[in-house]
Design a protein around this motif. Structure first.
Motif, PDB file in Angstrom:
ATOM      1  N   LEU A  28       0.829  -1.211   0.000  1.00 12.85           N
ATOM      2  CA  LEU A  28       0.000   0.000   0.000  1.00 12.85           C
ATOM      3  C   LEU A  28       0.863   1.260   0.000  1.00 12.85           C
ATOM      4  N   ALA A  29       1.899   1.284   0.839  1.00 15.21           N
ATOM      5  CA  ALA A  29       2.778   2.452   0.925  1.00 15.21           C
ATOM      6  C   ALA A  29       3.588   2.646  -0.353  1.00 15.21           C
ATOM      7  N   SER A  30       3.883   1.559  -1.045  1.00 10.29           N
ATOM      8  CA  SER A  30       4.609   1.656  -2.312  1.00 10.29           C
ATOM      9  C   SER A  30       3.768   2.345  -3.378  1.00 10.29           C
ATOM     10  N   ASN A  31       2.445   2.215  -3.253  1.00  8.92           N
ATOM     11  CA  ASN A  31       1.528   2.786  -4.237  1.00  8.92           C
ATOM     12  C   ASN A  31       0.885   4.093  -3.785  1.00  8.92           C
ATOM     13  N   ASN A  32       1.061   4.465  -2.501  1.00  6.93           N
ATOM     14  CA  ASN A  32       0.430   5.665  -1.969  1.00  6.93           C
ATOM     15  C   ASN A  32       1.349   6.276  -0.916  1.00  6.93           C
ATOM     16  N   SER A  33       1.948   7.399  -1.243  1.00  9.12           N
ATOM     17  CA  SER A  33       2.918   8.024  -0.333  1.00  9.12           C
ATOM     18  C   SER A  33       2.255   8.607   0.913  1.00  9.12           C
ATOM     19  N   ASN A  34       0.934   8.595   0.990  1.00 13.98           N
ATOM     20  CA  ASN A  34       0.228   9.097   2.171  1.00 13.98           C
ATOM     21  C   ASN A  34      -0.013   8.029   3.225  1.00 13.98           C
ATOM     22  N   VAL A  35       0.346   6.777   2.938  1.00 14.28           N
ATOM     23  CA  VAL A  35       0.176   5.703   3.914  1.00 14.28           C
ATOM     24  C   VAL A  35       1.216   5.866   5.013  1.00 14.28           C
ATOM     25  N   ILE A  36       0.741   5.873   6.257  1.00 20.37           N
ATOM     26  CA  ILE A  36       1.586   6.060   7.435  1.00 20.37           C
ATOM     27  C   ILE A  36       1.324   4.895   8.386  1.00 20.37           C
ATOM     28  N   MET A  37       2.360   4.393   9.038  1.00 22.31           N
ATOM     29  CA  MET A  37       2.179   3.362  10.052  1.00 22.31           C
ATOM     30  C   MET A  37       2.600   3.913  11.399  1.00 22.31           C
ATOM     31  N   LEU A  38       1.718   3.738  12.389  1.00 20.84           N
ATOM     32  CA  LEU A  38       2.002   4.117  13.764  1.00 20.84           C
ATOM     33  C   LEU A  38       1.997   2.848  14.602  1.00 20.84           C
ATOM     34  N   ASP A  39       2.963   2.713  15.485  1.00 18.54           N
ATOM     35  CA  ASP A  39       3.100   1.498  16.278  1.00 18.54           C
ATOM     36  C   ASP A  39       3.257   1.858  17.749  1.00 18.54           C
ATOM     37  N   ALA A  40       2.694   1.047  18.622  1.00 20.63           N
ATOM     38  CA  ALA A  40       2.762   1.280  20.066  1.00 20.63           C
ATOM     39  C   ALA A  40       3.937   0.518  20.675  1.00 20.63           C
ATOM     40  N   ASP A  41       5.118   0.763  20.141  1.00 18.54           N
ATOM     41  CA  ASP A  41       6.353   0.142  20.625  1.00 18.54           C
ATOM     42  C   ASP A  41       6.304  -1.380  20.511  1.00 18.54           C
TER      43      ASP A  41
END
Length: 122
Positions: A21-34
């Protein structure tokens, strides 16, 4: 269509799909809780370091950040353990995301008894 036979764990499908998804859309963001080690998001972080945020053990704050990113046009995906993805962030999901009409994708991994070895709170 992915050939799911090549995967041995759901978490691998999730991260590979997020990378796609991120490869095709530069607006994809991942947030992780450590929890990069729990879901394997290290590979996402390595490929897209500018699109990965470790929010620490602060799930409610992570959802607030994701709501702000969504309001700014980003496509946020948040990850934490399943029980925290529902119980600990309920108010933020209701108000900051739902009431504000934002789109935030929640990923809850390690549900139920699978997570018992990772801590007593879940």
């Amino acid at each position: 269509m992915k050939d799911f036979k090549q995967y041995s764990a759901m978490r691998d499908v999730v991260i590979d799909t997020l990378i796609e998804l991120a490869s095709n859309n530069s607006n994809v963001i991942m947030l992780d809780a450590d929890l990069a080690g729990a879901i394997g998001s290290k590979s996402f972080r390595e490929k897209f370091p500018e699109c990965y945020f470790n929010c620490g053990i602060a799930e409610a704050n992570m959802v607030g950040v994701a709501a702000g990113l969504s309001a700014s046009g980003f496509v946020p995906f948040c990850h934490t353990f399943g029980c925290f993805a529902s119980r600990r962030v309920y108010d933020q999901l209701f108000l900051s995301v739902g009431y504000a009409n934002q789109v935030v994708h929640m990923i809850g991994s390690d549900p139920g008894i699978e997570a018992q070895a990772k801590g007593g709170t879940h």
